[in-house]
Design a protein around this motif. Structure first.
Motif, mmCIF file in Angstrom:
data_model
loop_
_atom_site.group_PDB
_atom_site.id
_atom_site.type_symbol
_atom_site.label_atom_id
_atom_site.label_comp_id
_atom_site.label_asym_id
_atom_site.label_seq_id
_atom_site.Cartn_x
_atom_site.Cartn_y
_atom_site.Cartn_z
ATOM 1 N N GLN A 225 32.993 46.970 27.415
ATOM 2 C CA GLN A 225 33.419 45.867 28.282
ATOM 3 C C GLN A 225 34.719 46.206 29.009
ATOM 4 O O GLN A 225 34.875 45.894 30.200
ATOM 5 C CB GLN A 225 33.601 44.587 27.450
ATOM 6 C CG GLN A 225 32.306 43.966 26.975
ATOM 7 C CD GLN A 225 31.794 44.607 25.682
ATOM 8 O OE1 GLN A 225 32.296 45.634 25.232
ATOM 9 N NE2 GLN A 225 30.791 43.998 25.099
ATOM 10 N N ASP A 226 35.648 46.841 28.329
ATOM 11 C CA ASP A 226 36.898 47.217 28.981
ATOM 12 C C ASP A 226 36.677 48.329 30.004
ATOM 13 O O ASP A 226 37.366 48.382 31.022
ATOM 14 C CB ASP A 226 37.942 47.632 27.945
ATOM 15 C CG ASP A 226 38.495 46.443 27.172
ATOM 16 O OD1 ASP A 226 38.860 45.437 27.816
ATOM 17 O OD2 ASP A 226 38.549 46.510 25.933
ATOM 18 N N MET A 227 35.707 49.207 29.737
ATOM 19 C CA MET A 227 35.365 50.225 30.735
ATOM 20 C C MET A 227 34.852 49.576 32.019
ATOM 21 O O MET A 227 35.216 49.989 33.130
ATOM 22 C CB MET A 227 34.304 51.184 30.173
ATOM 23 C CG MET A 227 34.799 52.134 29.114
ATOM 24 S SD MET A 227 33.489 53.304 28.657
ATOM 25 C CE MET A 227 33.148 52.789 26.987
ATOM 26 N N VAL A 228 34.023 48.545 31.874
ATOM 27 C CA VAL A 228 33.513 47.828 33.039
ATOM 28 C C VAL A 228 34.661 47.172 33.790
ATOM 29 O O VAL A 228 34.735 47.223 35.029
ATOM 30 C CB VAL A 228 32.461 46.784 32.623
ATOM 31 C CG1 VAL A 228 32.106 45.878 33.798
ATOM 32 C CG2 VAL A 228 31.206 47.464 32.096
ATOM 33 N N ALA A 229 35.586 46.564 33.056
ATOM 34 C CA ALA A 229 36.728 45.924 33.702
ATOM 35 C C ALA A 229 37.566 46.946 34.467
ATOM 36 O O ALA A 229 38.032 46.662 35.584
ATOM 37 C CB ALA A 229 37.591 45.217 32.657
ATOM 38 N N LEU A 230 37.743 48.132 33.898
ATOM 39 C CA LEU A 230 38.522 49.166 34.574
ATOM 40 C C LEU A 230 37.887 49.560 35.899
ATOM 41 O O LEU A 230 38.563 49.654 36.925
ATOM 42 C CB LEU A 230 38.667 50.396 33.669
ATOM 43 C CG LEU A 230 39.643 50.270 32.509
ATOM 44 C CD1 LEU A 230 39.519 51.467 31.575
ATOM 45 C CD2 LEU A 230 41.074 50.145 33.019
ATOM 46 N N ALA B 282 38.493 36.164 29.976
ATOM 47 C CA ALA B 282 37.456 35.145 29.827
ATOM 48 C C ALA B 282 36.074 35.700 30.119
ATOM 49 O O ALA B 282 35.109 35.396 29.410
ATOM 50 C CB ALA B 282 37.757 33.964 30.752
ATOM 51 N N LYS B 283 35.964 36.507 31.162
ATOM 52 C CA LYS B 283 34.626 36.995 31.511
ATOM 53 C C LYS B 283 34.172 38.121 30.591
ATOM 54 O O LYS B 283 32.977 38.305 30.369
ATOM 55 C CB LYS B 283 34.563 37.426 32.970
ATOM 56 C CG LYS B 283 35.244 38.727 33.328
ATOM 57 C CD LYS B 283 35.018 39.023 34.807
ATOM 58 C CE LYS B 283 35.664 40.312 35.247
ATOM 59 N NZ LYS B 283 35.405 40.574 36.684
ATOM 60 N N LEU B 284 35.129 38.874 30.019
ATOM 61 C CA LEU B 284 34.748 39.948 29.106
ATOM 62 C C LEU B 284 34.382 39.397 27.727
ATOM 63 O O LEU B 284 33.418 39.845 27.106
ATOM 64 C CB LEU B 284 35.890 40.948 28.948
ATOM 65 C CG LEU B 284 36.275 41.800 30.150
ATOM 66 C CD1 LEU B 284 37.443 42.715 29.784
ATOM 67 C CD2 LEU B 284 35.104 42.616 30.667
ATOM 68 N N LEU B 285 35.198 38.484 27.226
ATOM 69 C CA LEU B 285 35.095 37.953 25.867
ATOM 70 C C LEU B 285 35.346 39.037 24.824
ATOM 71 O O LEU B 285 36.165 38.891 23.928
ATOM 72 C CB LEU B 285 33.738 37.282 25.619
ATOM 73 C CG LEU B 285 33.526 35.934 26.294
ATOM 74 C CD1 LEU B 285 32.113 35.413 26.020
ATOM 75 C CD2 LEU B 285 34.551 34.899 25.820
ATOM 76 N N ILE B 286 34.612 40.147 24.925
ATOM 77 C CA ILE B 286 34.805 41.275 24.017
ATOM 78 C C ILE B 286 35.780 42.238 24.676
ATOM 79 O O ILE B 286 35.455 42.884 25.678
ATOM 80 C CB ILE B 286 33.472 41.999 23.733
ATOM 81 C CG1 ILE B 286 32.440 41.032 23.130
ATOM 82 C CG2 ILE B 286 33.696 43.190 22.816
ATOM 83 C CD1 ILE B 286 32.810 40.463 21.794
ATOM 84 N N THR B 287 36.993 42.336 24.153
ATOM 85 C CA THR B 287 38.019 43.209 24.735
ATOM 86 C C THR B 287 39.073 43.530 23.688
ATOM 87 O O THR B 287 39.327 42.723 22.787
ATOM 88 C CB THR B 287 38.693 42.536 25.959
ATOM 89 O OG1 THR B 287 39.757 43.374 26.447
ATOM 90 C CG2 THR B 287 39.256 41.164 25.610
ATOM 91 N N VAL B 288 39.698 44.699 23.802
ATOM 92 C CA VAL B 288 40.834 45.029 22.939
ATOM 93 C C VAL B 288 42.146 44.652 23.608
ATOM 94 O O VAL B 288 43.218 44.900 23.058
ATOM 95 C CB VAL B 288 40.865 46.536 22.569
ATOM 96 C CG1 VAL B 288 39.620 46.924 21.800
ATOM 97 C CG2 VAL B 288 41.072 47.411 23.797
ATOM 98 N N ALA B 289 42.063 44.042 24.808
ATOM 99 C CA ALA B 289 43.280 43.747 25.567
ATOM 100 C C ALA B 289 43.405 42.273 25.929
ATOM 101 O O ALA B 289 43.693 41.940 27.086
ATOM 102 C CB ALA B 289 43.318 44.610 26.814
ATOM 103 N N PRO B 290 43.217 41.340 24.980
ATOM 104 C CA PRO B 290 43.414 39.929 25.328
ATOM 105 C C PRO B 290 44.872 39.674 25.702
ATOM 106 O O PRO B 290 45.786 40.036 24.947
ATOM 107 C CB PRO B 290 43.026 39.190 24.042
ATOM 108 C CG PRO B 290 43.239 40.187 22.955
ATOM 109 C CD PRO B 290 42.880 41.512 23.548
ATOM 110 N N GLY B 291 45.079 39.093 26.858
ATOM 111 C CA GLY B 291 46.439 38.881 27.327
ATOM 112 C C GLY B 291 47.116 40.137 27.827
ATOM 113 O O GLY B 291 48.305 40.117 28.119
ATOM 114 N N GLY B 292 46.355 41.227 27.952
ATOM 115 C CA GLY B 292 46.956 42.511 28.327
ATOM 116 C C GLY B 292 46.654 42.978 29.740
ATOM 117 O O GLY B 292 47.154 44.021 30.159
#
Length: 259
Positions: A56-61, A243-253
């Motif tokens: 999920q974080d890869m997609v966000a990147l 919010a859209k990821l939900l699954i992330t190691v960077a909440p608030g980051g």
């Protein structure tokens, strides 16, 4: 309304609803807590290199790189180099798309868009693999502590002349270290670009979840982000990404620079 406008409006409504869904947020955080001891993030690669990130974080990147269109991405913490390769491949795609839109031929020798990685210990086998990768021509690396004044000066010198800069912090996860990184590198972030602080989720895990590490609840990237934002009004948390990821190691980051 145009169908694409209607779809975008639906997505915005979905994200707004997810921001309000505290139960789902807790469930998602619980899942991250369950998979973290299993080293789930170690399971993935980008173009052949281990990346040690959640998908999920890869997609966000990649979404942010497409949106911001940086010409320099700085990342602290290299490990196996998968993230550096991800960034370099995205910058290559930006150059390809720019060429297509302008009607010009793509020139692979044009490497104005670059990736800079910093790590206190770039292990020889990882350096060799990164330097042998097809994306290596866009990647520069500096070995040394990311908060060492000499290293900070080298990074600032490398950033000079770049118009749009994105920063990603993913090295030592103690409060003091991340806060020093934020103070050193956040000023390089361009207006409306991002400084992404990974592993803020440590603060949300049960105390003692990282017995072999120097960070824990109360001493981690999220506590550093909170202190940084308390004194720096130029940045804000992009809560829609979490919010859209939900699954992330960077909440608030996911920190966006105003402008």
């Amino acid at each position: 309304m145009h169908p694409l406008q209607a779809f975008n409006a639906e997505v915005e409504s979905n994200i707004a609803a997810l921001r309000r869904d505290e139960a789902l947020r807790r469930a998602s955080l619980g899942w991250v807590g369950d998979i973290t001891p299993k080293k789930y993030a170690y399971n993935f690669r980008w173009l052949g290199r281990p990346i040690i990130q959640l998908p999920q974080d890869m997609v966000a990147l990649q979404e942010l790189v497409w949106k911001i269109r940086p010409d320099l991405i700085i990342e602290t913490g290299i490990a196996h180099g998968g993230s550096l390769v991800l960034h370099a491949s995205m910058l290559t795609l930006l150059d390809c798309c720019d060429a297509l839109e302008s009607g010009q031929a793509f020139d692979p020798r044009n490497t104005r868009r670059r990736v800079l990685g910093v790590d206190i210990d770039i292990r020889a086998h990882n350096r060799a693999a990164i330097e042998a990768h097809p994306m290596a021509h866009r990647i520069d690396m500096i070995q040394g502590s990311s908060i060492d004044p000499d290293v900070v000066a080298q990074v600032h010198a490398a950033a000079a002349g770049h118009e749009t800069v994105m920063v990603i912090l993913d090295s030592n996860h103690t409060h003091a270290h991340v806060l020093a990184e934020l103070r050193a590198y956040a000023p390089l972030v361009s207006p409306r670009s991002y400084c992404i602080v990974f592993d803020t989720v440590i603060e949300d895990m049960p105390a003692g979840s990282y017995p072999d590490r120097p960070w824990d609840v109360g001493d981690n990237p999220k506590t550093a982000v909170r202190e940084f934002l308390h004194h720096d009004a130029d940045f804000e948390v992009d809560e829609d990404i979490e919010a859209k990821l939900l699954i992330t190691v960077a909440p608030g980051g996911y920190l966006r620079r105003k402008g």
